[in-house]
Design an enzyme around this catalytic site. Structure first.
Site, PDB file in Angstrom:
ATOM      1  CE  LYS A  23      -2.372   2.310   3.867  1.00  0.00           C
ATOM      2  NZ  LYS A  23      -1.327   3.223   4.167  1.00  0.00           N
ATOM      3  CG  ASN A  24       2.176   2.741   3.464  1.00  0.00           C
ATOM      4  OD1 ASN A  24       1.038   3.080   3.133  1.00  0.00           O
ATOM      5  ND2 ASN A  24       2.505   2.512   4.730  1.00  0.00           N
ATOM      6  CB  CYS A 119      -4.854   6.401  10.303  1.00  0.00           C
ATOM      7  SG  CYS A 119      -5.341   5.026   9.258  1.00  0.00           S
ATOM      8  NE  ARG A 124      -0.287  10.470   9.512  1.00  0.00           N
ATOM      9  CZ  ARG A 124      -0.711   9.523   8.677  1.00  0.00           C
ATOM     10  NH1 ARG A 124      -1.936   9.140   8.704  1.00  0.00           N
ATOM     11  NH2 ARG A 124       0.113   8.999   7.819  1.00  0.00           N
ATOM     12  CG  ASP A 308       2.878   1.353   9.568  1.00  0.00           C
ATOM     13  OD1 ASP A 308       1.890   1.988   9.898  1.00  0.00           O
ATOM     14  OD2 ASP A 308       3.836   1.866   8.951  1.00  0.00           O
ATOM     15  NE  ARG A 416      -7.167   4.581   4.243  1.00  0.00           N
ATOM     16  CZ  ARG A 416      -6.603   5.450   5.066  1.00  0.00           C
ATOM     17  NH1 ARG A 416      -7.327   6.009   6.012  1.00  0.00           N
ATOM     18  NH2 ARG A 416      -5.343   5.781   4.947  1.00  0.00           N
TER      19      ARG A 416
HETATM   20  C1  EPZ Z   1       3.883   6.938   6.107  1.00  0.00           C
HETATM   21  O1  EPZ Z   1       3.155   8.041   6.640  1.00  0.00           O
HETATM   22  C2  EPZ Z   1       2.917   5.806   6.014  1.00  0.00           C
HETATM   23  N1  EPZ Z   1       1.788   6.206   5.197  1.00  0.00           N
HETATM   24  C3  EPZ Z   1       2.459   5.385   7.398  1.00  0.00           C
HETATM   25  O2  EPZ Z   1       1.654   4.247   7.255  1.00  0.00           O
HETATM   26  C4  EPZ Z   1       3.676   5.008   8.226  1.00  0.00           C
HETATM   27  O3  EPZ Z   1       3.261   4.674   9.531  1.00  0.00           O
HETATM   28  C5  EPZ Z   1       4.650   6.175   8.255  1.00  0.00           C
HETATM   29  O4  EPZ Z   1       4.995   6.578   6.906  1.00  0.00           O
HETATM   30  C6  EPZ Z   1       5.942   5.845   8.993  1.00  0.00           C
HETATM   31  O5  EPZ Z   1       6.557   4.739   8.393  1.00  0.00           O
HETATM   32  C7  EPZ Z   1       1.898   6.148   3.879  1.00  0.00           C
HETATM   33  O6  EPZ Z   1       2.920   5.774   3.322  1.00  0.00           O
HETATM   34  C8  EPZ Z   1       0.683   6.517   3.089  1.00  0.00           C
HETATM   35  P1  EPZ Z   1       5.977  10.335   8.127  1.00  0.00           P
HETATM   36  P2  EPZ Z   1       3.737   9.501   6.559  1.00  0.00           P
HETATM   37  O7  EPZ Z   1       5.959  11.569   7.343  1.00  0.00           O
HETATM   38  O8  EPZ Z   1       4.577   9.613   5.338  1.00  0.00           O
HETATM   39  C9  EPZ Z   1       6.106  13.709  11.551  1.00  0.00           C
HETATM   40  C10 EPZ Z   1      -0.266   2.933   7.588  1.00  0.00           C
HETATM   41  O9  EPZ Z   1      -1.045   2.476   8.471  1.00  0.00           O
HETATM   42  N2  EPZ Z   1       6.007  14.701  10.463  1.00  0.00           N
HETATM   43  O10 EPZ Z   1       7.151   9.438   8.009  1.00  0.00           O
HETATM   44  O11 EPZ Z   1       2.618  10.441   6.713  1.00  0.00           O
HETATM   45  C11 EPZ Z   1       4.791  12.913  11.711  1.00  0.00           C
HETATM   46  O12 EPZ Z   1       3.852  13.627  12.459  1.00  0.00           O
HETATM   47  C12 EPZ Z   1       0.360   4.258   7.797  1.00  0.00           C
HETATM   48  O13 EPZ Z   1      -0.014   2.355   6.528  1.00  0.00           O
HETATM   49  C13 EPZ Z   1       6.076  16.051  10.789  1.00  0.00           C
HETATM   50  O14 EPZ Z   1       6.221  16.423  11.963  1.00  0.00           O
HETATM   51  O15 EPZ Z   1       4.648   9.498   7.848  1.00  0.00           O
HETATM   52  C14 EPZ Z   1       5.290  11.662  12.364  1.00  0.00           C
HETATM   53  O16 EPZ Z   1       5.441  11.862  13.739  1.00  0.00           O
HETATM   54  C15 EPZ Z   1      -0.126   5.111   8.852  1.00  0.00           C
HETATM   55  N3  EPZ Z   1       5.986  16.978   9.768  1.00  0.00           N
HETATM   56  C16 EPZ Z   1       6.671  11.450  11.736  1.00  0.00           C
HETATM   57  O17 EPZ Z   1       7.052  12.713  11.208  1.00  0.00           O
HETATM   58  C17 EPZ Z   1       5.839  16.596   8.460  1.00  0.00           C
HETATM   59  O18 EPZ Z   1       5.770  17.462   7.574  1.00  0.00           O
HETATM   60  C18 EPZ Z   1       6.720  10.409  10.640  1.00  0.00           C
HETATM   61  O19 EPZ Z   1       5.753  10.696   9.660  1.00  0.00           O
HETATM   62  C19 EPZ Z   1       5.783  15.218   8.146  1.00  0.00           C
HETATM   63  C20 EPZ Z   1       5.875  14.280   9.165  1.00  0.00           C
END
Ligand code: EPZ
Length: 436
Positions: A23-24, A119, A124, A308, A416
């Protein structure tokens, strides 16, 4: 009536399933296909809600998307994009709209992106994405519920992310692929799904190098071309079923489970007493005689233990003999599901402190981001509502383990992200029925 799953518990999983594309990874590659006019083809595409939503988003801006679901083939013809505006109706459904910023800038010199969703596992924010785009020369404003990006052509730059964000790394990598000059993304995410995106972009004509120390170097090229790519297998789906097999004392051969991308998970599974053997084209997981043991572990960015993987692992630990500790360091609010498991008989307590490891960014945030799980605890069936995707799958496993009947609502979250989940559980011997 909203769709529900009904599960008669007290079962174990036995048999064989096949994992499909991640998915990701797939949703990001669908977006990347828009960087070039022409028809790109993705193989190994799963049948999941996020692919459907992404298809709708792409169609709404003029792509012609054809999906042969059985064969797992998705064709994206991005020759005639009609608009730089992602419609408001796609705000709040998933995290994909913001990833269109770079591709729309490349095609139109502007992009309008509605506010984000996904989610409910923490605030986020998007600050890393926005700051990165500004560094590449984009002008960004926020008006009427949407971000407005403008840039004739982005200019390569050095960006250091405050945290190795998956989404920000992907977004900036796609944007930099056609920028003027070279971009360096430091402290970047290096998850296998991101490497897979780099591979697809390379097939499209990009020049992307992975350096040591979390750095991606992207030499901008003027134009990309349509390409074909096989999506990497879903290591979260594989781990979710692996844990289900072991926690229920079952025996499941997971075809397509890739040891290379599950190295950390497999180590922790073994430390927790889970047994597995690698075979050609997959891994067999079995727990018939396993003595499950407690562990103390923290989640982290790759190559750490994925956030995850945390939720299914917690179910396993409810069956281990002793006290386990999990420290969640990626999202501050990813234990919301524990209360329901406690209602089913688990003994999980949440703490604001960073337990069992180093201090993390959430240390003084007041968020309950550590958990102590006391096992073994028998679980009992209940009527439950799913709060997010990964929690949803862990409820399914809990329901299979539990004595009695469990009714699960909010199942669209599971659909999803998990390919044909009902069929797969049924194939493994679980009586699960769907009520619409
Ligand atoms: C991706 O989310 C995945 N989603 C998530 O999968 C996964 O848990 C996550 O990466 C971590 O591996 C998709 O790929 C669609 P991040 P993403 O940006 O890209 C903070 C699932 O169930 N952050 O790596 O949104 C954020 O709040 C899901 O499949 C900021 O502060 O995650 C978090 O604490 C849920 N500012 C951390 O970084 C930003 O601009 C990591 O988020 C961006 C992120």
């Amino acid at each position: 009536m909203a769709k529900k799953f009904i599960i008669e518990g007290g079962r174990y999983l036995k048999g064989e399933i096949r994992i499909r594309g991640a998915k990701n990874a797939v949703t990001k590659q669908m977006v990347a296909a828009l960087l070039a006019p022409g028809k790109s083809v993705l193989n190994n595409v799963p049948e999941i809600g996020d692919v459907e939503i992404t298809k709708q988003i792409l169609s709404s801006i003029g792509c012609v998307v054809t999906h042969r679901k059985e064969a797992g083939i998705l064709e994206i013809d991005a020759s005639n994009l009609s608009t730089h505006i992602v419609p408001q109706e796609y705000s709040g459904l998933n995290r994909i709209p913001i990833l269109l910023a770079g591709v729309l800038l490349h095609r139109f010199g502007k992009a309008e992106i509605p506010m984000m969703g996904g989610c409910d596992i923490g605030p986020r924010p998007l600050d890393f994405h926005l700051e990165g785009f500004r560094t590449l020369g984009a002008d960004i404003s926020y008006e009427n519920g949407a971000y407005h990006f403008k840039a004739k052509r982005l200019a390569g730059a050095r960006i250091t992310l405050p945290f190795p964000s998956v989404g920000a790394t992907e977004n900036l990598m796609m944007a930099a692929a056609t920028a003027q000059g070279t971009t360096e993304i430091r402290n970047a995410a290096i998850e296998p799904e991101i490497v897979d995106l780099a591979l697809f972009l390379q097939s499209m004509g990009a020049i992307i190098t992975q350096e040591t120390d979390r750095t991606w170097i992207i030499q901008g090229v003027g134009e990309l071309h349509a390409a074909q790519h096989r999506v990497i297998n879903d290591r979260i789906e594989a781990a979710s079923f692996a844990v289900s097999a072991i926690a229920t004392r079952g025996d499941v051969l997971i075809r397509g489970a890739d040891q290379l991308h599950m190295l950390t998970f497999l180590n922790w599974l073994r430390k927790a007493g889970g047994e597995f053997e690698t075979v050609e084209d997959g891994i067999r997981f079995y727990g018939v005689h396993s003595k499950l043991k407690p562990i103390a572990v923290e989640t982290g960015v790759h190559p750490g233990l994925m956030t995850d993987w945390q939720q299914p692992l917690v179910i396993l630990l409810t069956q281990a003999d002793g006290m386990s500790v999990i420290h969640e360091t990626v999202y501050e609010n990813r234990f919301g599901y524990a209360e329901t498991l406690n209602r089913m008989g688990a003994r999980i307590q949440l703490y604001n402190e960073c337990l069992g490891g180093r201090d993390c960014r959430f240390r003084n945030s007041g968020h309950k981001h550590s958990a102590i799980i006391q096992g073994p605890t028998p679980l009992k069936g209940a009527s439950i509502e799913i709060p997010d995707l990964r929690a949803g799958f862990s409820y399914l496993v809990a329901a299979v383990l539990a004595k009695g009947r469990t009714e699960i609502s909010g199942v669209n979250y599971i659909e999803r992200g998990y390919d044909r989940v009902v069929e797969k559980f049924q194939a493994l011997g679980v009586p699960i029925s769907v009520v619409e």
